[in-house]
Design an enzyme around this catalytic site. Structure first.
Site, PDB file in Angstrom:
ATOM      1  N   LYS A  13       0.930  -1.043   0.007  1.00 38.28           N
ATOM      2  CA  LYS A  13      -0.100  -0.215  -0.071  1.00 38.28           C
ATOM      3  C   LYS A  13       0.983   1.293  -0.026  1.00 38.28           C
ATOM      4  O   LYS A  13       0.538   2.239  -0.628  1.00 38.28           O
ATOM      5  CB  LYS A  13      -1.104   0.110   1.153  1.00 38.28           C
ATOM      6  N   ARG A  88      -9.997   1.379   8.650  1.00 37.48           N
ATOM      7  CA  ARG A  88      -9.663   0.030   8.776  1.00 37.48           C
ATOM      8  C   ARG A  88     -10.811  -0.925   9.321  1.00 37.48           C
ATOM      9  O   ARG A  88     -10.727  -2.018   9.610  1.00 37.48           O
ATOM     10  CB  ARG A  88      -8.543   0.009   9.921  1.00 37.48           C
ATOM     11  N   ARG A 127      11.292  -6.543   4.608  1.00 38.29           N
ATOM     12  CA  ARG A 127      11.068  -5.210   4.625  1.00 38.29           C
ATOM     13  C   ARG A 127      11.978  -4.692   6.141  1.00 38.29           C
ATOM     14  O   ARG A 127      12.706  -3.912   6.188  1.00 38.29           O
ATOM     15  CB  ARG A 127       9.494  -4.768   5.046  1.00 38.29           C
ATOM     16  N   ARG A 139      10.294  -1.238  12.368  1.00 41.72           N
ATOM     17  CA  ARG A 139       9.218  -0.991  12.857  1.00 41.72           C
ATOM     18  C   ARG A 139       8.744  -2.087  14.015  1.00 41.72           C
ATOM     19  O   ARG A 139       9.222  -3.249  13.748  1.00 41.72           O
ATOM     20  CB  ARG A 139       8.022  -1.197  12.072  1.00 41.72           C
ATOM     21  N   ARG A 150      -2.010  -8.365  13.443  1.00 39.77           N
ATOM     22  CA  ARG A 150      -2.306  -7.584  12.403  1.00 39.77           C
ATOM     23  C   ARG A 150      -3.226  -8.143  11.340  1.00 39.77           C
ATOM     24  O   ARG A 150      -4.133  -7.666  10.714  1.00 39.77           O
ATOM     25  CB  ARG A 150      -1.141  -6.903  11.608  1.00 39.77           C
TER      26      ARG A 150
HETATM   27  P1  AMP Z   1       0.339   0.800   9.117  1.00 35.05           P
HETATM   28  O1  AMP Z   1       1.688   1.467   9.067  1.00 35.05           O
HETATM   29  O2  AMP Z   1      -0.726   1.231   8.334  1.00 35.05           O
HETATM   30  O3  AMP Z   1       0.634  -0.740   8.772  1.00 35.05           O
HETATM   31  O4  AMP Z   1      -0.143   0.648  10.517  1.00 35.05           O
HETATM   32  C1  AMP Z   1       0.557   0.386  11.758  1.00 35.05           C
HETATM   33  C2  AMP Z   1      -0.217   0.369  12.921  1.00 35.05           C
HETATM   34  O5  AMP Z   1      -0.691   1.616  13.221  1.00 35.05           O
HETATM   35  C3  AMP Z   1      -1.514  -0.662  13.018  1.00 35.05           C
HETATM   36  O6  AMP Z   1      -1.138  -1.934  13.077  1.00 35.05           O
HETATM   37  C4  AMP Z   1      -2.540  -0.205  13.830  1.00 35.05           C
HETATM   38  O7  AMP Z   1      -2.012  -0.399  15.238  1.00 35.05           O
HETATM   39  C5  AMP Z   1      -2.153   1.459  13.694  1.00 35.05           C
HETATM   40  N1  AMP Z   1      -3.171   1.958  12.560  1.00 35.05           N
HETATM   41  C6  AMP Z   1      -2.846   2.557  11.676  1.00 35.05           C
HETATM   42  N2  AMP Z   1      -3.814   2.869  10.814  1.00 35.05           N
HETATM   43  C7  AMP Z   1      -4.796   2.561  11.644  1.00 35.05           C
HETATM   44  C8  AMP Z   1      -6.303   2.766  11.447  1.00 35.05           C
HETATM   45  N3  AMP Z   1      -6.945   3.401  10.573  1.00 35.05           N
HETATM   46  N4  AMP Z   1      -7.019   2.269  12.614  1.00 35.05           N
HETATM   47  C9  AMP Z   1      -6.592   1.669  13.616  1.00 35.05           C
HETATM   48  N5  AMP Z   1      -5.331   1.521  13.763  1.00 35.05           N
HETATM   49  C10 AMP Z   1      -4.614   2.084  12.953  1.00 35.05           C
END
Ligand code: AMP
Length: 204
Positions: A13, A88, A127, A139, A150
């Site tokens: 993404k 999400r 990654r 991360r 996740r």
């Molecule tokens: P990402 O970088 O998009 O993979 O997001 C990393 C983490 O941030 C996720 O696993 C959630 O803990 C939190 N997070 C990011 N976007 C959201 C969202 N829209 N709703 C809830 N938690 C989020």
């Protein structure tokens, strides 16, 4: 254009959203990045989100919806945005729809990257290894335990959004398993954009 990019962790993404944002001249709004920045800063949002992120769980709807609404109200997003990692949950999607409607705005498309789950762990491990080799921070949630959580969150809470946006006539699904440039070309085609060499990764 106002776009959402949907897909499981490790689907690509972020990479695709960055290319679309560059081409369209709109900001890429990643809720993951916003939350990680808040964690680094130690702000109240960051303190609320830190442990949830590390475990791979979702942060509360109110927190992320407020972060996103704040960002799309900024002048930089006046001509559009690409949302990466938001919404999400159905609650987030509905709250976002209501806010857009109130502002007399609409979404142009929701782009879904379809990837089979079995490749995602390999991608996440890759990654993490690449980040480490480049001297970048790894991360906290790029590890097998958090990835399991996740993926479960994606399956149960985020996947239903595909039907939600399909019903709204906005969903465009692309096979995310192919090489990165091919995925970019398919996404551009869905948006009726001609890809230029500079839009792909071959020139770095
Ligand atoms: P990402 O970088 O998009 O993979 O997001 C990393 C983490 O941030 C996720 O696993 C959630 O803990 C939190 N997070 C990011 N976007 C959201 C969202 N829209 N709703 C809830 N938690 C989020």
């Amino acid at each position: 254009m106002r776009l959402i990019i949907l897909g499981p962790p490790g689907a690509g993404k972020g990479t695709q959203a960055a290319r679309l944002a560059e081409r369209l001249g709109v900001p890429q709004l990643s809720t993951g990045d916003m939350l990680r920045a808040a964690v680094t800063k130690g702000s109240p949002v960051g303190l609320a989100a830190r442990d949830l992120i590390a475990r791979g769980e979702l942060v509360g709807d109110d927190i992320v919806v407020n972060c996103v609404l704040g960002r799309i109200a900024e002048p930089g997003a006046a001509s559009g945005f690409i949302l990466d990692g938001f919404p999400r949950t159905l609650g987030q999607a509905r709250a976002f729809d209501q806010a857009l409607e109130k502002a007399h705005l609409g979404l142009d498309a929701v782009l879904e990257l379809k990837v089979v789950e079995s490749v995602l762990l390999d991608r996440i491990i890759y990654r993490a290894r690449e980040a480490k080799a480049a001297g970048l921070p790894v991360r906290a949630d790029d590890n097998p335990e958090a990835l399991k959580v996740r993926l479960e969150a994606y399956r149960t809470q985020t996947q239903p959004l595909a039907d939600y946006y399909r019903t709204a006539g906005l969903l465009r699904t692309v096979n995310g398993l192919r090489p990165v440039d091919e995925v970019t070309s398919s996404l551009f085609a869905e948006l009726r954009l001609q890809p230029r060499t500079a839009d792909l990764g071959s020139l770095g």
